[in-house]
Scaffold this active site. Structure first.
Site, PDB file in Angstrom:
ATOM      1  N   GLY A  81       5.177  -1.159   2.968  1.00 26.59           N
ATOM      2  CA  GLY A  81       4.242   0.125   2.603  1.00 26.59           C
ATOM      3  C   GLY A  81       5.059   1.384   2.805  1.00 26.59           C
ATOM      4  O   GLY A  81       6.142   1.477   3.333  1.00 26.59           O
ATOM      5  N   HIS A  97       0.869  -1.095   0.161  1.00 26.16           N
ATOM      6  CA  HIS A  97      -0.109   0.052   0.056  1.00 26.16           C
ATOM      7  C   HIS A  97       0.849   1.393  -0.056  1.00 26.16           C
ATOM      8  O   HIS A  97       1.653   1.437   0.699  1.00 26.16           O
ATOM      9  CB  HIS A  97      -1.028   0.017   1.238  1.00 26.16           C
ATOM     10  CG  HIS A  97      -0.226  -0.102   2.562  1.00 26.16           C
ATOM     11  ND1 HIS A  97       0.053   1.373   3.030  1.00 26.16           N
ATOM     12  CD2 HIS A  97       0.075  -1.049   3.407  1.00 26.16           C
ATOM     13  CE1 HIS A  97       0.702   0.877   4.224  1.00 26.16           C
ATOM     14  NE2 HIS A  97       1.019  -0.574   4.394  1.00 26.16           N
ATOM     15  N   ASP A  98       0.434   2.014  -0.729  1.00 28.83           N
ATOM     16  CA  ASP A  98       0.887   3.655  -0.947  1.00 28.83           C
ATOM     17  C   ASP A  98       2.429   3.651  -1.198  1.00 28.83           C
ATOM     18  O   ASP A  98       3.290   4.447  -1.293  1.00 28.83           O
ATOM     19  CB  ASP A  98       1.118   4.249   0.341  1.00 28.83           C
ATOM     20  CG  ASP A  98      -0.418   4.289   1.196  1.00 28.83           C
ATOM     21  OD1 ASP A  98      -1.239   5.141   0.399  1.00 28.83           O
ATOM     22  OD2 ASP A  98      -0.895   3.665   1.966  1.00 28.83           O
TER      23      ASP A  98
END
Length: 263
Positions: free
Chosen positions: A136, A118-119
């Site tokens: 992440g 994520h991200d």
């Protein structure tokens, strides 16, 4: 061509000349650009934004839910550029409230079993070898090469044109232009072969090498070494990019050179 054995949600937006092979799954909040190929068993989840001419191979999972305990179901996306080759069992999570999106640029090769969390923000023209795992909020610059089975800690930055040897466990920032050893996570030299392949001139490579000798082989701490580079190496975009990267590091920078006699 869309196979009768594939599932494509009626709200999904597919460009022209998109091929969807049997047993692929495409959710409703999805945009796929022209001339893409979605392989058998690939899963394209809500929030996927895929550019043109991408190949998504067997059992890859794009825009899957973040593996983050802080995630509360907020809306987010996974945005992928053009001309990417995403191989078997690659997973690319969508973003969280932190950044709202995961980004992969264009012209990348993500080999089998790569995980992009994520991200993350992955640049363009990168080669990410088999089973590399990015935690992440990692940032990877353009033209980076990451060897197989490497693992990268959350919030780490990997600079443009760098090369990480296979199996490395990266917990600190990797400056641009350098090679990182996989056994000690130390600076191992300038990525001269990679730079020459990308049309860097010999003079340009030599200036980068001069900067790196001071930064990683002089014995000075990085703050003093950056000041010395500014004093002794002529100003250039490459020099300033390297210094800015090191000075802006929040996680710290990989360890400097250590000769075999010192190990």
């Amino acid at each position: 061509m869309i196979s009768n054995l594939a599932y494509v949600h009626p709200d999904a937006k597919l460009g022209s000349n998109v091929t969807v092979e049997p047993f692929a799954y495409i959710a409703g909040d999805v945009v796929i650009g022209d001339d893409c190929w979605i392989g058998p068993g690939a899963v394209i989840h809500d929030g996927a934004r895929i550019g043109c001419r991408c190949k998504i191979h067997t059992a890859a999972s794009i825009a899957c839910l973040p593996q983050d305990l802080k995630f509360r179901g907020e809306y987010s996306t996974a945005e992928i550029g053009d001309d990417n080759d995403i191989r078997e069992y690659v997973t690319i999570s969508r973003g969280t409230a932190s950044r709202g999106k995961t980004v992969v640029g264009s012209h990348n090769l993500l080999m089998a079993y790569v995980h992009v969390a994520h991200d993350d923000v992955i640049g363009s023209h990168c080669v990410i070898a088999n089973r590399v795992s990015f935690a992440g909020e990692v940032e990877v610059g353009d033209w980076a090469v990451v060897g197989g089975h490497a693992a990268v800690h959350q919030w780490v930055r990997i600079g443009a044109h760098s090369m990480i040897q296979g199996g490395a466990m990266i917990g600190q920032d990797v400056p641009p232009f350098v090679i990182v050893r996989n056994d000690t996570m130390r600076y191992a030299g300038v990525n001269k072969i990679g730079l020459s392949r990308r049309s860097f001139t010999a003079e340009r490579i030599e200036q980068i090498s001069n900067c790196c000798r001071i930064l990683f082989q002089s014995g000075m701490n990085y703050a003093n070494a950056c000041d010395e580079v500014e004093r002794s190496v002529a100003q250039s975009e490459d020099r300033d990019h390297l210094l800015s990267f090191i000075r802006s590091s929040k996680r710290g920078v990989i360890k400097p050179w250590l000769s075999s006699s010192e190990e």
